[in-house]
Write a protein that holds these residues in place. Structure first.
Motif, mmCIF file in Angstrom:
data_model
loop_
_atom_site.group_PDB
_atom_site.id
_atom_site.type_symbol
_atom_site.label_atom_id
_atom_site.label_comp_id
_atom_site.label_asym_id
_atom_site.label_seq_id
_atom_site.Cartn_x
_atom_site.Cartn_y
_atom_site.Cartn_z
ATOM 1 N N VAL A 3 0.844 -1.333 -0.101
ATOM 2 C CA VAL A 3 -0.008 0.411 -0.075
ATOM 3 C C VAL A 3 0.577 1.273 -0.186
ATOM 4 N N CYS A 6 2.057 2.172 -3.264
ATOM 5 C CA CYS A 6 1.419 2.836 -4.592
ATOM 6 C C CYS A 6 0.491 3.972 -3.763
ATOM 7 N N VAL A 76 -6.031 -1.088 -5.983
ATOM 8 C CA VAL A 76 -5.925 -0.093 -4.562
ATOM 9 C C VAL A 76 -6.233 1.455 -4.882
ATOM 10 N N VAL A 78 -6.029 5.547 -3.673
ATOM 11 C CA VAL A 78 -5.920 5.973 -2.403
ATOM 12 C C VAL A 78 -6.233 7.618 -2.894
ATOM 13 N N ILE A 91 -6.814 5.211 1.931
ATOM 14 C CA ILE A 91 -6.607 3.927 1.006
ATOM 15 C C ILE A 91 -7.988 2.718 0.903
ATOM 16 N N GLU A 93 -10.550 0.024 -1.524
ATOM 17 C CA GLU A 93 -10.324 -1.246 -3.107
ATOM 18 C C GLU A 93 -10.913 -0.667 -4.342
ATOM 19 N N THR A 152 -3.744 -4.292 -9.391
ATOM 20 C CA THR A 152 -3.692 -5.434 -8.786
ATOM 21 C C THR A 152 -3.711 -6.401 -9.995
#
Length: 153
Positions: A3, A6, A76, A78, A91, A93, A152
């Motif tokens: 994470v 990302c 993911v 952000v 963060i 999904e 992903t």
């Protein structure tokens, strides 16, 4: 992908992202424990305890095409909120859906998806944001918003 990596990729512009502005409002309370929202509305009431900014330049359905495409796939999300003096990030999904809302952007801790949802199973809601950031937003300061997605797949 971790994470943290990302978050760094989104901040550097190395992942699909959109950057726009909104602003705080005196009625920002950021007390909601399940979601956070950014709206295009020019005002908000204290009942809107999930709303952290208003007067947004964009809503979920108006994000850049590559971001909308990435939200429809696994990845993911952000969300970076930056006033220049204070910042925080959330963060979650991807909703695996393309948002269409022309009025708001919503990040949720739950798995619920509607036309404004850009992230689900998020690590933070409005009540979890940095309280120094919330205090600045309560003063009505401008907010730089970055919505980015790391795939992903």
């Amino acid at each position: 992908m971790p994470v943290e990596e990302c978050v760094e990729r989104v901040a550097r512009g190395e992942a699909p992202r959109d950057v726009f502005t909104a602003r705080g409002h005196p009625n920002v309370t950021a007390r909601n424990q399940k979601s956070l929202e950014i709206t295009k509305d020019p005002y908000l009431t204290k009942r809107g305890d999930c709303i952290v900014a208003c007067c947004s330049e964009k809503a979920a359905g108006e994000l850049a095409g590559d971001v909308l495409g990435a939200l429809a796939r696994g990845g993911v999300v952000v969300l970076i909120l930056d006033t220049g003096n204070r910042w925080d990030y959330v963060i979650g999904e991807t909703p695996i859906a393309t948002p269409t809302s022309k009025w708001r952007i919503v990040v949720r801790k739950s798995g619920y998806v509607d036309d404004s949802t850009v992230a689900i199973h998020a690590n933070k809601a409005a009540s979890d944001l940095d309280r120094g950031l919330v205090a600045e937003l309560k003063r009505g300061v401008p907010l730089r918003v970055i919505v980015g997605v790391c795939s992903t797949i």
